[in-house]
Design a protein around this motif. Structure first.
Motif, PDB file in Angstrom:
ATOM      1  N   ARG A 180      32.674  30.119   1.428  1.00  0.00           N
ATOM      2  CA  ARG A 180      33.626  29.488   0.194  1.00  0.00           C
ATOM      3  C   ARG A 180      34.722  30.243   0.390  1.00  0.00           C
ATOM      4  NH1 ARG A 180      30.374  28.514  -5.425  1.00  0.00           N
ATOM      5  NH2 ARG A 180      32.194  27.571  -6.698  1.00  0.00           N
ATOM      6  N   VAL A 181      34.827  31.658   0.573  1.00  0.00           N
ATOM      7  CA  VAL A 181      36.083  32.163   0.937  1.00  0.00           C
ATOM      8  C   VAL A 181      36.851  31.854   2.056  1.00  0.00           C
ATOM      9  CG1 VAL A 181      36.893  34.554   1.359  1.00  0.00           C
ATOM     10  CG2 VAL A 181      35.133  34.364  -0.386  1.00  0.00           C
ATOM     11  N   ILE A 182      36.227  31.551   3.352  1.00  0.00           N
ATOM     12  CA  ILE A 182      37.004  31.238   4.473  1.00  0.00           C
ATOM     13  C   ILE A 182      37.628  29.810   4.340  1.00  0.00           C
ATOM     14  CG2 ILE A 182      36.734  31.022   6.733  1.00  0.00           C
ATOM     15  CD1 ILE A 182      36.610  34.034   6.040  1.00  0.00           C
ATOM     16  N   MET A 183      36.762  28.813   3.579  1.00  0.00           N
ATOM     17  CA  MET A 183      36.816  27.613   3.364  1.00  0.00           C
ATOM     18  C   MET A 183      38.232  27.574   2.602  1.00  0.00           C
ATOM     19  SD  MET A 183      36.319  24.512   4.194  1.00  0.00           S
ATOM     20  CE  MET A 183      34.606  24.439   4.455  1.00  0.00           C
ATOM     21  N   SER A 184      38.362  28.306   1.641  1.00  0.00           N
ATOM     22  CA  SER A 184      39.698  28.353   0.761  1.00  0.00           C
ATOM     23  C   SER A 184      40.720  28.950   1.423  1.00  0.00           C
ATOM     24  CB  SER A 184      39.374  29.327  -0.369  1.00  0.00           C
ATOM     25  OG  SER A 184      38.374  28.675  -1.383  1.00  0.00           O
ATOM     26  N   LEU A 185      40.747  30.134   2.352  1.00  0.00           N
ATOM     27  CA  LEU A 185      41.715  30.417   2.951  1.00  0.00           C
ATOM     28  C   LEU A 185      42.219  29.674   4.204  1.00  0.00           C
ATOM     29  CD1 LEU A 185      40.431  34.078   3.331  1.00  0.00           C
ATOM     30  CD2 LEU A 185      42.453  33.204   2.122  1.00  0.00           C
ATOM     31  N   LEU A 186      41.359  28.915   4.643  1.00  0.00           N
ATOM     32  CA  LEU A 186      41.748  27.939   5.831  1.00  0.00           C
ATOM     33  C   LEU A 186      42.571  26.812   5.324  1.00  0.00           C
ATOM     34  CD1 LEU A 186      41.471  27.191   8.688  1.00  0.00           C
ATOM     35  CD2 LEU A 186      39.145  26.142   8.257  1.00  0.00           C
ATOM     36  N   ILE A 187      42.102  26.204   4.122  1.00  0.00           N
ATOM     37  CA  ILE A 187      42.746  25.231   3.460  1.00  0.00           C
ATOM     38  C   ILE A 187      43.977  25.509   3.244  1.00  0.00           C
ATOM     39  CG2 ILE A 187      42.786  23.518   1.465  1.00  0.00           C
ATOM     40  CD1 ILE A 187      39.547  23.503   1.813  1.00  0.00           C
ATOM     41  N   SER A 188      44.170  26.706   2.648  1.00  0.00           N
ATOM     42  CA  SER A 188      45.453  27.163   2.067  1.00  0.00           C
ATOM     43  C   SER A 188      46.620  27.577   3.372  1.00  0.00           C
ATOM     44  CB  SER A 188      45.487  28.322   1.303  1.00  0.00           C
ATOM     45  OG  SER A 188      44.590  27.955   0.091  1.00  0.00           O
ATOM     46  N   TYR A 189      45.688  27.986   4.269  1.00  0.00           N
ATOM     47  CA  TYR A 189      46.503  28.305   5.431  1.00  0.00           C
ATOM     48  C   TYR A 189      47.101  27.037   6.315  1.00  0.00           C
ATOM     49  CZ  TYR A 189      48.041  30.755   9.822  1.00  0.00           C
ATOM     50  OH  TYR A 189      48.663  31.200  10.973  1.00  0.00           O
ATOM     51  N   LYS A 190      46.151  26.151   6.380  1.00  0.00           N
ATOM     52  CA  LYS A 190      46.586  24.837   6.948  1.00  0.00           C
ATOM     53  C   LYS A 190      48.016  24.293   5.968  1.00  0.00           C
ATOM     54  CE  LYS A 190      43.677  23.926  10.118  1.00  0.00           C
ATOM     55  NZ  LYS A 190      43.866  23.751  11.697  1.00  0.00           N
ATOM     56  N   ARG A 191      47.846  24.472   4.859  1.00  0.00           N
ATOM     57  CA  ARG A 191      48.963  23.882   4.001  1.00  0.00           C
ATOM     58  C   ARG A 191      50.146  24.501   4.260  1.00  0.00           C
ATOM     59  NH1 ARG A 191      50.412  21.958  -1.195  1.00  0.00           N
ATOM     60  NH2 ARG A 191      48.323  20.668  -0.872  1.00  0.00           N
ATOM     61  N   ILE A 192      50.088  26.032   4.520  1.00  0.00           N
ATOM     62  CA  ILE A 192      51.562  26.586   5.072  1.00  0.00           C
ATOM     63  C   ILE A 192      51.762  26.154   6.425  1.00  0.00           C
ATOM     64  CG2 ILE A 192      52.291  29.057   5.911  1.00  0.00           C
ATOM     65  CD1 ILE A 192      50.178  30.156   3.920  1.00  0.00           C
ATOM     66  N   ARG A 193      50.914  25.960   7.455  1.00  0.00           N
ATOM     67  CA  ARG A 193      51.155  25.823   8.636  1.00  0.00           C
ATOM     68  C   ARG A 193      51.868  24.112   8.683  1.00  0.00           C
ATOM     69  NH1 ARG A 193      47.029  26.858  13.435  1.00  0.00           N
ATOM     70  NH2 ARG A 193      47.812  28.791  13.570  1.00  0.00           N
ATOM     71  N   ASN A 194      51.151  23.274   7.991  1.00  0.00           N
ATOM     72  CA  ASN A 194      51.660  21.814   7.991  1.00  0.00           C
ATOM     73  C   ASN A 194      53.066  21.779   7.339  1.00  0.00           C
ATOM     74  OD1 ASN A 194      49.505  21.134   9.294  1.00  0.00           O
ATOM     75  ND2 ASN A 194      48.286  20.524   7.527  1.00  0.00           N
ATOM     76  N   SER A 195      53.457  22.639   6.422  1.00  0.00           N
ATOM     77  CA  SER A 195      54.603  22.512   5.749  1.00  0.00           C
ATOM     78  C   SER A 195      56.016  23.116   6.206  1.00  0.00           C
ATOM     79  CB  SER A 195      54.354  22.824   4.248  1.00  0.00           C
ATOM     80  OG  SER A 195      54.082  24.275   4.028  1.00  0.00           O
ATOM     81  N   ILE A 196      55.517  23.960   6.881  1.00  0.00           N
ATOM     82  CA  ILE A 196      56.645  25.355   7.300  1.00  0.00           C
ATOM     83  C   ILE A 196      57.764  24.445   8.330  1.00  0.00           C
ATOM     84  CG2 ILE A 196      55.489  25.697   9.587  1.00  0.00           C
ATOM     85  CD1 ILE A 196      55.924  28.758   8.915  1.00  0.00           C
ATOM     86  N   ASP A 197      57.585  23.345   8.768  1.00  0.00           N
ATOM     87  CA  ASP A 197      58.343  22.755   9.628  1.00  0.00           C
ATOM     88  C   ASP A 197      59.336  21.877   8.710  1.00  0.00           C
ATOM     89  OD1 ASP A 197      58.169  23.450  12.470  1.00  0.00           O
ATOM     90  OD2 ASP A 197      56.334  22.527  12.189  1.00  0.00           O
ATOM     91  N   ASN A 198      59.140  21.545   7.575  1.00  0.00           N
ATOM     92  CA  ASN A 198      59.753  20.556   6.943  1.00  0.00           C
ATOM     93  C   ASN A 198      59.765  20.976   5.297  1.00  0.00           C
ATOM     94  OD1 ASN A 198      57.211  20.075   5.704  1.00  0.00           O
ATOM     95  ND2 ASN A 198      56.996  18.220   6.931  1.00  0.00           N
TER      96      ASN A 198
END
Length: 237
Positions: A147-165
């Motif tokens: 549960r912890v890792i899933m929440s962190l991974l989803i949030s990190y993916k948001r950062i990584r996907n938005s960092i270019d635009n």
């Protein structure tokens, strides 16, 4: 059904480099409690984001952080609404008792390192009705860790996907920064190298100079420092 407000707060930290001609080493940390679990409260009626912000401000001693809702995860009798927080260690005051900042890293799109513990994962693409859904599978049978890792991974993916635009990368910066700081944080999050010259050309228009570099007794001239300067009506990078 209980609704939990779960916070994934990423803090940019740094450590001194022994060579004064090199920039500080950048590190990402996340906020957890003494059991390595994420900050969480049960949702009450009213503004959910405000409830999360008040909780985090109480924990880290400041209201100076970016916050956005990221996702909602369904469990058997509960729903986790995940919030992403971003700030710089400069703004973090003394942490509330029972909380700490621990190292966080993602490598090769397959490994998460949290507080020196490694967790393997894979992301599956599932196509249904002309839509692609991304499912993360984490190699652990411990439901709480998952549960912890899933929440962190989803949030990190948001950062990584938005960092270019978006201006996400500047939300990690302190009150002032160098262009090299921004590049290092970009590479840290993306887990890949970029061309220094081209990257600086892309971001410098969003940066405003802060004072002039000061010469030191050693003769080393520090890099120019900047602050973020949003451009109205401009398309991000």
């Amino acid at each position: 059904m209980r609704v939990n407000l779960v916070s994934c707060v990423f803090v940019l930290d740094s450590e001194k480099n022994d060579n004064i001609r090199k920039n500080e080493i950048k590190r990402l940390k996340v906020l957890v409690d003494k059991k390595d679990e994420l900050p969480e409260i049960i949702a009450q009626q009213g503004d959910l984001k405000k409830q999360v912000r008040e909780q985090l401000a109480d924990i880290i001693g400041t209201d100076f952080f970016h916050l956005e809702q990221v996702y909602a995860m369904d469990y058997r009798d509960e729903i986790d609404i995940i919030y992403l927080g971003i700030t710089n260690i400069e703004y973090v005051d003394e942490l509330k008792q029972n909380y700490k900042l621990v190292d966080f890293e993602v490598k090769n799109n397959s490994l998460i390192i949290l507080n020196n513990k490694e967790y393997k994962y894979q992301t599956l693409e599932i196509e249904e009705n002309n839509n692609i859904e991304y499912i993360h599978e984490i190699a652990t049978e411990d439901s709480e860790i998952n549960r912890v890792i899933m929440s962190l991974l989803i949030s990190y993916k948001r950062i990584r996907n938005s960092i270019d635009n978006t201006d996400t990368i500047f939300k990690f910066m302190g009150s002032s920064f160098t262009l090299e700081d921004v590049r290092m944080v970009y590479e840290l999050i993306k887990d890949r190298s970029v061309d220094k010259s081209n990257f600086r050309k892309r971001i410098v228009k969003y940066c405003e100079k802060v004072g002039e570099p000061i010469n030191t007794k050693s003769g080393y001239r520090p890099s120019q420092r900047y602050k973020f300067k949003p451009l109205k009506g401009d398309i991000w990078i």
